[in-house]
Structures are given as structure tokens and as C-alpha cells.
Design a protein around this motif. Structure first.
Motif, PDB file in Angstrom:
ATOM      1  N   UNK A 130     -43.216  76.015  -4.678  1.00  0.00           N
ATOM      2  CA  UNK A 130     -42.920  76.810  -3.490  1.00  0.00           C
ATOM      3  C   UNK A 130     -44.144  77.628  -3.123  1.00  0.00           C
ATOM      4  N   UNK A 131     -44.472  77.641  -1.841  1.00  0.00           N
ATOM      5  CA  UNK A 131     -45.545  78.489  -1.338  1.00  0.00           C
ATOM      6  C   UNK A 131     -44.912  79.685  -0.636  1.00  0.00           C
ATOM      7  N   UNK A 132     -45.299  80.897  -1.078  1.00  0.00           N
ATOM      8  CA  UNK A 132     -44.842  82.147  -0.498  1.00  0.00           C
ATOM      9  C   UNK A 132     -45.988  82.826   0.237  1.00  0.00           C
ATOM     10  N   UNK A 133     -45.664  83.500   1.340  1.00  0.00           N
ATOM     11  CA  UNK A 133     -46.673  84.366   1.934  1.00  0.00           C
ATOM     12  C   UNK A 133     -46.690  85.682   1.171  1.00  0.00           C
ATOM     13  N   UNK A 134     -47.600  86.563   1.525  1.00  0.00           N
ATOM     14  CA  UNK A 134     -47.786  87.802   0.757  1.00  0.00           C
ATOM     15  C   UNK A 134     -46.607  88.762   0.890  1.00  0.00           C
ATOM     16  N   UNK A 135     -45.723  88.498   1.852  1.00  0.00           N
ATOM     17  CA  UNK A 135     -44.535  89.332   2.012  1.00  0.00           C
ATOM     18  C   UNK A 135     -43.333  88.768   1.271  1.00  0.00           C
ATOM     19  N   UNK A 136     -43.501  87.621   0.618  1.00  0.00           N
ATOM     20  CA  UNK A 136     -42.413  87.016  -0.145  1.00  0.00           C
ATOM     21  C   UNK A 136     -41.593  86.018   0.618  1.00  0.00           C
ATOM     22  N   UNK A 137     -42.023  85.675   1.828  1.00  0.00           N
ATOM     23  CA  UNK A 137     -41.304  84.676   2.608  1.00  0.00           C
ATOM     24  C   UNK A 137     -41.704  83.269   2.177  1.00  0.00           C
ATOM     25  N   UNK A 138     -40.730  82.371   2.110  1.00  0.00           N
ATOM     26  CA  UNK A 138     -41.010  80.988   1.738  1.00  0.00           C
ATOM     27  C   UNK A 138     -41.647  80.273   2.931  1.00  0.00           C
TER      28      UNK A 138
END
Length: 281
Positions: free
Chosen positions: A93-101
């Protein structure tokens, strides 16, 4: 016996007080990454600490129903991977820095190691319970760009297949692997060419540092607190004992190789030695 003094770079003991488990990895610039995990009821809580020169950067991973085994930066985001999956399961899974998938995809079962590059390639090695993977490279979308099995076949089987990929070292110039059962060292270049070094005198090492002419292997099957410097040019081999700056032997538990550096882990401490600082000569 020759000795090498390793530099102490991290002790994460205090950070682990509220967590159950942890793993170390190294990014493409040689910076340590700490992935910590705690199980709460039926969920897992993870935190990533990226140790950059200006201080650690924290990333809190949203709670998930399974644990993650690896963390690597990709673009400006984070790639989290579970070593195991089944046919129907995405384990990356790739997450952005805010924790969104951003996206999820499958990298295959029995992942031994994950190393990403500065241009967002995802190199994956596998151990001997894999469902067909030996060594693969994916892009940021999870699409397969390189399959070692196909590469061997395309090169008339001049390379031995991988049964268990013991160690991988990815740089911006090439990807090197050392694997069971013949334990060759293979260096794959960006242009599709390769170099293979047979009859490596070290068997069972799990990590190595590498430059253009030498390889520094972590301990072998004997698991002694030693490292082995091997010349790719004249095949000279030199054995070193690792010590700290006080002269104490470092009985390290495992190592991680990235570029010309070998990172050694003992308990919650990390040390580093640089292959460019000594030589077989």
C-alpha cells in the motif's frame, strides 16, 4: 585478525517502549528507517521514523487488520509492504504523508526484502516459499517491469535461477543480488547488461555492501561477529572483526546493505561501516 571500527548511529530503545516489534531498513540515500508495530485488539498500529540529517520525520500509519514488514519511501509518499499474501490479497500500500491510501497492489508472497530507488522503482526479492517470484521490479503503480526468471531465459540460461534470494543491494546504477544455492553475486545494470561472479567464498551471508571492485559481506552461516571483504578483481578475501569506538566487539544480530555501506543491528542499536574506508589491497 583485522578489525574495523563501526560508527554508532542510532539507539531506538526509548521509542519502542509502547510498541511490540520493530524492523530497520535503509532508503536510497543511506538513511535509516524504523518501522514499529503494536497490536491493539484485532488491529495493528504502525509508525515510521525516517532518520534524516536534520532529525527524524514521523509518519503515523492508519490502523490496519494485518501487520507490515517493510517501509520504503516512494516519490513523496510511503510504501508499506507485508511479506506474506495469498492469491487474492494486495500486500503493498502506498500512503501519502497524511495517511491517505493512494493505491494498493500485490507484490507476491514470501518477500525477503524491498528497496525503492530515487526514481520510484520497487525492487523485490523473495525467499524460498515464494509463489513464483525470484527477483522482480515494479513501478509506482505496481506494474511489473522486470522479472528475473524471464531475464535468465532471455539470456539463454547463462545465469542460475534463484531458489532463495539471501541478499539484495539496490543503487541508482545497478541492482546486485547474492542467492542460493550456488551463491553467485550478480550485478544487473540499467542497460540490461549484467555481470556474474561465481564461486564466491562466502556462503550464507544475508547482506552486503558493494562498490565497483569490492564487496563487504555480513556474517555467513556461522554467524560470527565478523565481516568479509572480497575483491571482485583479484578474488582476495580479508576477514574483519567489528568493534565499537571503545574497542568492544559488536556481536551484531543482522545487517542491511545499501550501496557502499553495511548497517549492523544489535538489539536496538544500529552501526555502520563504509566499504570505501578500507581495502583488500
Amino acid at each position: 585478525m583485522h578489525t574495523i571500527t563501526a560508527n554508532h548511529i542510532l539507539d531506538v530503545k526509548e521509542k519502542l517502549k509502547d510498541y511490540d516489534d520493530f524492523t530497520f531498513s535503509i532508503d536510497f540515500n543511506g538513511n535509516p528507517i524504523l518501522l514499529i508495530e503494536k497490536k491493539i485488539d484485532n488491529y495493528y498500529r504502525h509508525e515510521v521514523l525516517h532518520y534524516l540529517r536534520g532529525g527524524p520525520i514521523y509518519f503515523q500509519v492508519p490502523e490496519v487488520s494485518d501487520w507490515y514488514s517493510f517501509a520504503q519511501p516512494i516519490d513523496d509518499n510511503w510504501l508499506l509492504v507485508n511479506a506474506r499474501n495469498d492469491f487474492y490479497t494486495n500486500n503493498a500500500t502506498i500512503y501519502d504523508r497524511s495517511g491517505n491510501v493512494i493505491r494498493s497492489f500485490a507484490l507476491g508472497d514470501a518477500v525477503q526484502d524491498i528497496q525503492t530507488t530515487s526514481n520510484s522503482k520497487i525492487w523485490v526479492s523473495y525467499f524460498d516459499q515464494s509463489d513464483g517470484g525470484e527477483l522482480n521490479c515494479f513501478d509506482r503503480n505496481g506494474s511489473l517491469n522486470f522479472d528475473f526468471v524471464d531475464f535468465v531465459i532471455d539470456n539463454n540460461r547463462e545465469l542460475p535461477f534463484i531458489t532463495d534470494c539471501y541478499a539484495m543491494n539496490v543503487t541508482s546504477h545497478y541492482t546486485s543480488v547474492y542467492y542460493y544455492y550456488e551463491f553467485p553475486l550478480v550485478r544487473l545494470k540499467e542497460n540490461g547488461e549484467y555481470e556474474i561472479y561465481h564461486d564466491i567464498p562466502i556462503k550464507g551471508s544475508h547482506a552486503f555492501a558493494i562498490n565497483d571492485s569490492e564487496v563487504l559481506f555480513a556474517n555467513d552461516y556461522d554467524r560470527k561477529p565478523e565481516v568479509y571483504l572480497f575483491s571482485l578483481l583479484d578474488r582476495k578475501l580479508k576477514k574483519y572483526t567489528i568493534q565499537d569506538k571503545m574497542g568492544n566487539i559488536i556481536n551484531y544480530e543482522y545487517a542491511i546493505g545499501r550501496g557502499n555501506k553495511l548497517f549492523l543491528v544489535k538489539n536496538t542499536n544500529m552501526y555502520v561501516v563504509d566499504i570505501t574506508e578500507f581495502s583488500c589491497k
